[in-house]
Design an enzyme around this catalytic site. Structure first.
Site, PDB file in Angstrom:
ATOM      1  N   ARG A 154      36.466  63.275  61.363  1.00 42.41           N
ATOM      2  CA  ARG A 154      35.226  62.597  60.975  1.00 42.41           C
ATOM      3  C   ARG A 154      34.636  61.823  62.149  1.00 42.41           C
ATOM      4  O   ARG A 154      34.131  60.707  62.002  1.00 42.41           O
ATOM      5  CB  ARG A 154      35.475  61.655  59.784  1.00 42.41           C
ATOM      6  CG  ARG A 154      36.052  62.322  58.556  1.00 42.41           C
ATOM      7  CD  ARG A 154      35.098  63.377  57.983  1.00 42.41           C
ATOM      8  NE  ARG A 154      35.749  64.060  56.871  1.00 42.41           N
ATOM      9  CZ  ARG A 154      36.499  65.154  57.001  1.00 42.41           C
ATOM     10  NH1 ARG A 154      36.649  65.714  58.190  1.00 42.41           N
ATOM     11  NH2 ARG A 154      37.070  65.710  55.957  1.00 42.41           N
ATOM     12  N   SER A 223      32.514  60.437  49.626  1.00 40.93           N
ATOM     13  CA  SER A 223      33.790  59.794  49.976  1.00 40.93           C
ATOM     14  C   SER A 223      33.520  58.609  50.899  1.00 40.93           C
ATOM     15  O   SER A 223      32.985  58.777  51.992  1.00 40.93           O
ATOM     16  CB  SER A 223      34.715  60.799  50.666  1.00 40.93           C
ATOM     17  OG  SER A 223      35.005  61.880  49.814  1.00 40.93           O
ATOM     18  N   GLU A 319      34.318  55.727  55.988  1.00 42.58           N
ATOM     19  CA  GLU A 319      33.651  56.903  56.530  1.00 42.58           C
ATOM     20  C   GLU A 319      32.144  56.685  56.536  1.00 42.58           C
ATOM     21  O   GLU A 319      31.438  57.172  57.421  1.00 42.58           O
ATOM     22  CB  GLU A 319      34.014  58.119  55.673  1.00 42.58           C
ATOM     23  CG  GLU A 319      33.440  59.427  56.135  1.00 42.58           C
ATOM     24  CD  GLU A 319      33.946  60.598  55.322  1.00 42.58           C
ATOM     25  OE1 GLU A 319      33.156  61.533  55.082  1.00 42.58           O
ATOM     26  OE2 GLU A 319      35.126  60.591  54.926  1.00 42.58           O
TER      27      GLU A 319
END
Length: 331
Positions: A154, A223, A319
């Protein structure tokens, strides 16, 4: 002031000074951002504006798409403004495999490179041949190869200081014609050996829709936290205490844990404070039930991180980018 409530999928009330929608690289010539505070925004599905941003927003909207067939692969070139899931649908419905595991991930193609999106055992970085960028300040156009993008979990060069002035304008994907279905993740393992890219994509969509809320119906940013990666020793200790805890070995990079499981075990699944809470079906997703504020979100995120750290000695990293008055807020 420009209202940003409808520019990010968590739909928190916030504003910025100016918002520039740029369709072509040449359009940047009219913008003087050398000495201004600015933020590059994609589809807004991985960003939360928690207060008014004291600067300008730049978003690249180009939606050009080309698909080229080579002897052993397909080359997909698309503008950063193309919606990622629309790309997955179009490519997969043509019988081209490779993107199906990444179906229904919200956001635009430019953000897919920035975030190095991933799901069900597939990451953007494994498919990316290169990324076209333009330096917002110098207007220099540069084609970055896959290694030059410095992809990580990520993560990418675009989230670092070195890439802070780079605007992603186009991505290039290379999808091998020799396709193998990736069915190791729970839910996909029910598919037969005769699976096709289309059947895998449809299954991924089915699974995601059963667990995750549609941002158009319930405001959320997907998420919210990354899955933490710990050493094998730490994972072993936690497994002894919690035998049911899911773990995913990452070769030399340690063991990945499930943030959703940790958050649920800490008692946050379905928890709600004012209008901010975790989704009742998936603790990893933070939602805005209507009138949530940025300050409530910050307190809620801090509480989750603190409880998980106290219970498991594991630090969660969000995130979703939290944007405040002066830019990114690190909790």
């Amino acid at each position: 002031m420009v209202n940003l409530k409808n520019r990010h999928t968590l739909s928190l009330q916030a504003s910025c000074n100016n918002l520039y929608e740029v369709e072509n690289i040449q359009d940047l010539d009219s913008l003087d951002l050398d000495h201004q505070h600015y933020f590059v925004l994609g589809g807004g599905s991985n960003v939360a504006f928690v207060e008014d941003f004291d600067g300008d927003i730049v978003t690249f909207t180009n939606k050009q798409l080309s698909i080229t067939e080579n002897d052993d692969s397909w080359l997909i070139e698309t503008g950063a403004g193309v919606v990622w899931h629309d790309l997955v649908l179009q490519v997969t419905q043509k019988g081209i495999g490779g993107l199906e595991n990444l179906a229904l991930i919200p956001g635009n193609c430019g953000a897919a490179a920035v975030q190095n999106i991933g799901a069900y055992g597939v990451e953007f970085s494994a498919l990316c041949k290169g990324v076209q960028t333009v330096n917002i300040k110098t207007k220099e156009i540069k084609e970055l190869t896959n290694p030059e993008c410095c992809f990580g979990y990520r993560n990418s060069i675009f989230k670092s200081t070195a890439g802070s002035d780079l605007l992603v304008t186009k991505i290039c994907l290379q999808l091998p014609k020799k396709w193998t279905a990736k069915l190791t993740y729970q839910g996909l393992d029910s598919l037969t050996t005769g699976a096709t890219p289309l059947s895998v994509m449809n299954k991924v969509i089915e699974i995601r829709q059963s667990k995750l809320p549609d941002p158009a119906k319930l405001a959320n940013a997907g998420s919210f936290f990354k899955n933490p990666v710990v050493t094998a020793e730490v994972a072993c200790v936690l497994k002894e205490r919690y035998p049911e805890m899911p773990t995913y070995h990452q070769d030399k990079n340690g063991v990945k844990l499930s943030s959703g499981w940790l958050i649920e075990k800490a008692g946050f699944k379905g928890k709600k404070v004012d209008s901010i809470g975790t989704y009742e079906k998936h603790a990893l997703v933070i939602v805005n039930y209507g009138q949530g504020s940025g300050q409530t979100l910050l307190r809620f995120v801090r509480d989750i991180k603190e409880q998980v750290r106290d219970l498991f000695s594991v630090t969660l990293e969000n995130e979703v980018l939290l944007i405040g008055k002066n830019g990114v807020i690190n909790l």
